[in-house]
Write an enzyme that holds these catalytic residues in place. Structure first.
Site, short mmCIF file in Angstrom:
data_model
loop_
_atom_site.label_atom_id
_atom_site.label_comp_id
_atom_site.label_asym_id
_atom_site.label_seq_id
_atom_site.Cartn_x
_atom_site.Cartn_y
_atom_site.Cartn_z
N HIS A 66 44.28 36.83 45.15
CA HIS A 66 44.46 37.63 43.94
C HIS A 66 45.84 37.40 43.33
CE1 HIS A 66 44.98 41.76 41.95
NE2 HIS A 66 44.02 41.15 41.28
N HIS A 108 49.47 38.66 34.46
CA HIS A 108 48.37 39.61 34.52
C HIS A 108 48.25 40.38 33.21
CE1 HIS A 108 45.45 42.43 35.93
NE2 HIS A 108 46.26 43.46 35.75
#
Length: 394
Positions: A66, A108
């Site tokens: 991730h 992100h």
């Protein structure tokens, strides 16, 4: 998180690698079937043989690093990606946002206040502003207000230093990578290792950026074509919280595509903009899953859609999502597993320190047993060991 793509923190982790594609596919089927039996979920042994393009060669459950290995390095840096690969992650994730001059960079969020040292650059003090991003008011600095050359003068820092003080050791070590730099890195590492490097790449806030004249899909497809990652068997997943972005990509890219799903009561932002009344709860019905299967090969639900939590934060009974998604021919890569107590279900927290590690291995076993096909983890090594435990116990 109330809105997809923001950190609330509901956002969206092998044993030794198996010796050969066929064996790994069979192992994946066996693992999925064995796990399903534990909680009484119908067997999903067919999951590994679904039409996933080249993804059939990946172990199941697949471990996705991730944002790289963000439990150990500042997220979305080449250092984080490299460590994820070195730890053994099957797939490494990137999130893409644009610069003012149209380059795709890996962050992100387009708000870079918490993930870079931009606040320490007096020359950019005047760029601080307040914007509404997918209905959320944010004050900070945003990638779309910087050229690539300007962004390259910044350095990445740890996003959640209160939880991961040890990651602050690496503050300032890496710059913001472009997606093309990541593709070059993946090519080099693939040649060095003698096998493809799998990427899991997300378009962030695509409707918002399209409204600014900075559409994400077109430059993304150009890069994928340049590196041969647009083909069905390419080592490349594409993902988005906005179904229309996946639909747009489906017309141009043949590889596996994944619709990300936030909380049940949320609505994808493209639905909000277009007036589509459906919520995520509608999308995870058999009807909604069948609709997504028309342009995607998988879904990436928040883990709470797989196993809800009660008011105390403890896991309850699994939903039928895994069974229903598999019946629609979709794979599931839910998000996100982290080692720290504060991010784990209450049943698996250990001690009173929220930032200490809890029983992540125990939590992995419960999630794997639902029959999921993969999982995002900030700690890929933990996920890989948990998968080994899961395989060996069944």
């Amino acid at each position: 998180m109330a809105k997809q793509g923001f950190d609330g923190e509901q956002d969206r982790g092998a044993g030794p690698r198996q010796g050969g594609t066929g064996r790994r596919a069979l192992l994946g089927a066996a693992v999925a079937g064995a796990g399903a039996a534990v909680l009484g979920v119908p067997s999903v042994a067919g999951a590994a043989s679904r039409d996933r393009g080249g993804a059939h060669a990946l172990p199941v459950p697949t471990v996705v690093g991730h944002r790289g290995s963000s439990g150990y390095r500042p997220e979305h840096t080449l250092g984080s990606y490299q460590l994820a690969l070195d730890l053994g992650a099957d797939v490494v994730e990137q999130d893409l946002v644009p610069t003012k001059d149209g380059h795709l960079v890996c962050r992100h969020e387009n708000d870079i206040t918490a993930t870079t040292d931009v606040a320490q650059h007096p020359e950019f003090a005047g760029r601080k502003t307040t914007k509404s991003i997918d209905g959320v008011q944010l004050t900070g600095w945003f990638t779309e207000d910087f050229t690539l050359a300007e962004l390259k003068t910044l350095r990445a820092i740890e996003r959640i230093p209160g939880n991961r003080q040890h990651n602050t050791l690496y503050n300032g070590r890496w710059e913001i990578p472009t997606f093309e730099e990541v593709l070059d890195w993946a090519e080099r590492e693939g040649r060095r290792r003698g096998r493809p490097v799998w990427l899991h790449t997300e378009t962030k806030h695509p409707t918002y950026f399209r409204g600014l004249g900075l559409g994400l899909e077109e430059p993304l497809v150009r890069l994928l074509r340049k590196y041969g990652r647009h083909r069905k068997n390419a080592p490349q997943f594409l993902q988005s919280f906005e179904p229309s972005s996946i639909q747009r990509l489906a017309k141009q890219v043949a590889g596996p595509r994944v619709v990300l799903l936030s909380t049940a009561d949320s609505r994808p932002w493209d639905f909000v903009e277009s007036g589509d009344p459906r919520t995520v709860a509608d999308l995870i019905t058999p009807k909604g899953l069948k609709w997504m299967a028309g342009f995607a090969q998988g879904i990436g639900p928040t883990l709470d859609l797989v196993i809800p939590k009660d008011a105390a934060g403890k896991l309850t009974e699994p939903t039928t999502l895994v069974r229903d998604a598999h019946a629609a021919g979709l794979i599931l890569h839910p998000y996100t597993m982290r080692n720290e107590n504060t991010f784990l279900p209450a049943d698996f927290r250990r001690g009173s320190d929220p930032n200490a590690y809890g029983d992540a291995f125990g939590a992995f076993q419960v999630y794997f047993a639902t029959g999921i096909d993969g999982i995002f983890s900030d700690n890929p090594d933990t996920a890989l060991l948990a998968r080994e435990d899961f395989v060996n116990k069944r």
